[in-house]
Design a protein around this motif. Structure first.
Motif, PDB file in Angstrom:
ATOM      1  N   LYS A 257      -8.192 121.492 -52.716  1.00 27.08           N
ATOM      2  CA  LYS A 257      -7.118 121.673 -53.697  1.00 27.08           C
ATOM      3  C   LYS A 257      -5.810 122.028 -52.992  1.00 27.08           C
ATOM      4  CE  LYS A 257      -5.794 124.348 -57.726  1.00 27.08           C
ATOM      5  NZ  LYS A 257      -6.096 125.476 -58.594  1.00 27.08           N
ATOM      6  N   LYS A 258      -5.883 122.952 -52.015  1.00 27.63           N
ATOM      7  CA  LYS A 258      -4.677 123.325 -51.263  1.00 27.63           C
ATOM      8  C   LYS A 258      -4.143 122.143 -50.472  1.00 27.63           C
ATOM      9  CE  LYS A 258      -5.006 128.228 -50.720  1.00 27.63           C
ATOM     10  NZ  LYS A 258      -4.374 129.242 -49.947  1.00 27.63           N
ATOM     11  N   LEU A 259      -5.049 121.346 -49.896  1.00 26.31           N
ATOM     12  CA  LEU A 259      -4.628 120.171 -49.143  1.00 26.31           C
ATOM     13  C   LEU A 259      -3.921 119.174 -50.050  1.00 26.31           C
ATOM     14  CD1 LEU A 259      -4.581 118.527 -46.526  1.00 26.31           C
ATOM     15  CD2 LEU A 259      -6.845 117.656 -47.156  1.00 26.31           C
ATOM     16  N   ARG A 260      -4.452 118.950 -51.253  1.00 24.97           N
ATOM     17  CA  ARG A 260      -3.802 118.037 -52.208  1.00 24.97           C
ATOM     18  C   ARG A 260      -2.410 118.540 -52.584  1.00 24.97           C
ATOM     19  NH1 ARG A 260      -8.828 118.396 -54.928  1.00 24.97           N
ATOM     20  NH2 ARG A 260     -10.187 116.741 -54.198  1.00 24.97           N
TER      21      ARG A 260
ATOM     22  N   TRP B 259      -0.450 120.422 -50.762  1.00 21.61           N
ATOM     23  CA  TRP B 259       0.415 120.270 -49.597  1.00 21.61           C
ATOM     24  C   TRP B 259       0.854 118.819 -49.455  1.00 21.61           C
ATOM     25  CZ3 TRP B 259      -0.174 117.711 -44.835  1.00 21.61           C
ATOM     26  CH2 TRP B 259       0.775 118.039 -43.880  1.00 21.61           C
ATOM     27  N   ILE B 260      -0.073 117.867 -49.660  1.00 18.79           N
ATOM     28  CA  ILE B 260       0.260 116.443 -49.567  1.00 18.79           C
ATOM     29  C   ILE B 260       1.266 116.069 -50.647  1.00 18.79           C
ATOM     30  CG2 ILE B 260      -0.663 114.115 -49.901  1.00 18.79           C
ATOM     31  CD1 ILE B 260      -3.231 115.101 -48.484  1.00 18.79           C
ATOM     32  N   ASP B 261       1.065 116.544 -51.873  1.00 15.27           N
ATOM     33  CA  ASP B 261       2.014 116.264 -52.957  1.00 15.27           C
ATOM     34  C   ASP B 261       3.394 116.823 -52.634  1.00 15.27           C
ATOM     35  OD1 ASP B 261       0.046 114.952 -54.358  1.00 15.27           O
ATOM     36  OD2 ASP B 261      -0.426 116.666 -55.670  1.00 15.27           O
ATOM     37  N   GLN B 262       3.427 118.008 -52.066  1.00 14.74           N
ATOM     38  CA  GLN B 262       4.703 118.625 -51.694  1.00 14.74           C
ATOM     39  C   GLN B 262       5.404 117.778 -50.629  1.00 14.74           C
ATOM     40  OE1 GLN B 262       4.261 122.496 -49.951  1.00 14.74           O
ATOM     41  NE2 GLN B 262       6.435 122.735 -49.551  1.00 14.74           N
ATOM     42  N   LYS B 263       4.667 117.305 -49.648  1.00 14.65           N
ATOM     43  CA  LYS B 263       5.257 116.473 -48.587  1.00 14.65           C
ATOM     44  C   LYS B 263       5.761 115.141 -49.144  1.00 14.65           C
ATOM     45  CE  LYS B 263       4.924 119.024 -44.990  1.00 14.65           C
ATOM     46  NZ  LYS B 263       6.145 119.510 -44.357  1.00 14.65           N
ATOM     47  N   LYS B 264       5.048 114.576 -50.124  1.00 13.10           N
ATOM     48  CA  LYS B 264       5.468 113.307 -50.732  1.00 13.10           C
ATOM     49  C   LYS B 264       6.771 113.463 -51.487  1.00 13.10           C
ATOM     50  CE  LYS B 264       1.004 111.011 -51.307  1.00 13.10           C
ATOM     51  NZ  LYS B 264      -0.002 110.557 -52.280  1.00 13.10           N
TER      52      LYS B 264
ATOM     53  N   ARG C 272     -19.048 121.806 -52.777  1.00 13.03           N
ATOM     54  CA  ARG C 272     -18.618 122.892 -53.663  1.00 13.03           C
ATOM     55  C   ARG C 272     -17.789 123.931 -52.890  1.00 13.03           C
ATOM     56  NH1 ARG C 272     -20.580 127.554 -54.138  1.00 13.03           N
ATOM     57  NH2 ARG C 272     -22.579 127.071 -53.157  1.00 13.03           N
ATOM     58  N   LYS C 273     -18.234 124.257 -51.677  1.00 14.05           N
ATOM     59  CA  LYS C 273     -17.511 125.240 -50.869  1.00 14.05           C
ATOM     60  C   LYS C 273     -16.144 124.719 -50.427  1.00 14.05           C
ATOM     61  CE  LYS C 273     -21.425 127.667 -48.788  1.00 14.05           C
ATOM     62  NZ  LYS C 273     -22.127 127.919 -47.512  1.00 14.05           N
ATOM     63  N   ASN C 274     -16.020 123.398 -50.275  1.00 21.54           N
ATOM     64  CA  ASN C 274     -14.773 122.814 -49.788  1.00 21.54           C
ATOM     65  C   ASN C 274     -13.714 122.637 -50.874  1.00 21.54           C
ATOM     66  OD1 ASN C 274     -15.892 122.651 -47.252  1.00 21.54           O
ATOM     67  ND2 ASN C 274     -16.290 120.460 -47.347  1.00 21.54           N
ATOM     68  N   GLN C 275     -14.078 122.768 -52.134  1.00 20.01           N
ATOM     69  CA  GLN C 275     -13.150 122.493 -53.228  1.00 20.01           C
ATOM     70  C   GLN C 275     -11.847 123.293 -53.163  1.00 20.01           C
ATOM     71  OE1 GLN C 275     -13.244 119.887 -55.308  1.00 20.01           O
ATOM     72  NE2 GLN C 275     -14.991 119.359 -54.014  1.00 20.01           N
ATOM     73  N   PRO C 276     -11.874 124.623 -52.925  1.00 17.61           N
ATOM     74  CA  PRO C 276     -10.600 125.347 -52.863  1.00 17.61           C
ATOM     75  C   PRO C 276      -9.689 124.851 -51.734  1.00 17.61           C
ATOM     76  CG  PRO C 276     -12.437 126.877 -53.057  1.00 17.61           C
ATOM     77  CD  PRO C 276     -13.012 125.525 -52.845  1.00 17.61           C
ATOM     78  N   LYS C 277     -10.266 124.501 -50.605  1.00 20.73           N
ATOM     79  CA  LYS C 277      -9.461 124.007 -49.484  1.00 20.73           C
ATOM     80  C   LYS C 277      -8.923 122.621 -49.781  1.00 20.73           C
ATOM     81  CE  LYS C 277     -11.910 126.881 -46.296  1.00 20.73           C
ATOM     82  NZ  LYS C 277     -13.222 127.058 -45.783  1.00 20.73           N
TER      83      LYS C 277
END
Length: 125
Positions: free
Chosen positions: A83-86, A88-93, A76-81
């Protein structure tokens, strides 16, 4: 972002550079050593100053009331991070590769394979 605090002794510390707070075992008067990023030497602190830093850091245990790590709470605590990682990955793709990047990668592949024996090349087929 700087997070500066003033200790009871008047010392001002930037907690954004915090690395570690260690009890000094060499002395008998319960002093602590504060290690900050970029500082060559540790800063000597008395117990009152150490307590103040601990309060500002708001130290919390990562264990639940039973003393066991709670996987669900961590997820639960990791969800916001995540989301940001996803994002960033989409942006790089979506970024297109430039001819310079492609040429640099081709040169990299040739350099790697030049150092490997025949039959163990990674990029030559």
């Amino acid at each position: 972002m700087t997070t500066t605090i003033e200790l009871p002794s008047g010392k001002i510390i930037d907690l954004a550079r915090f690395v570690a707070l260690l009890p000094d075992e060499k002395t008998a008067n319960n002093t602590y050593s504060l290690i900050l990023e970029g500082c060559e030497k540790a800063i000597a602190l008395n117990p009152q100053e150490a307590k103040s830093i601990k309060e500002h850091l708001n130290l919390k245990s990562n264990k639940n009331h039973n003393g066991v790590w709670d996987r669900e709470e961590q997820l639960r605590k990791n969800q916001p991070k995540l989301k940001k990682l996803r994002e960033w990955i989409d942006q790089k793709k979506q970024e297109s590769t430039s001819p310079e990047k492609e040429a640099a990668f081709e040169e990299f592949k040739q350099t790697i394979d030049a150092e490997r024996p025949v039959g163990q090349k990674l990029y030559e087929h």
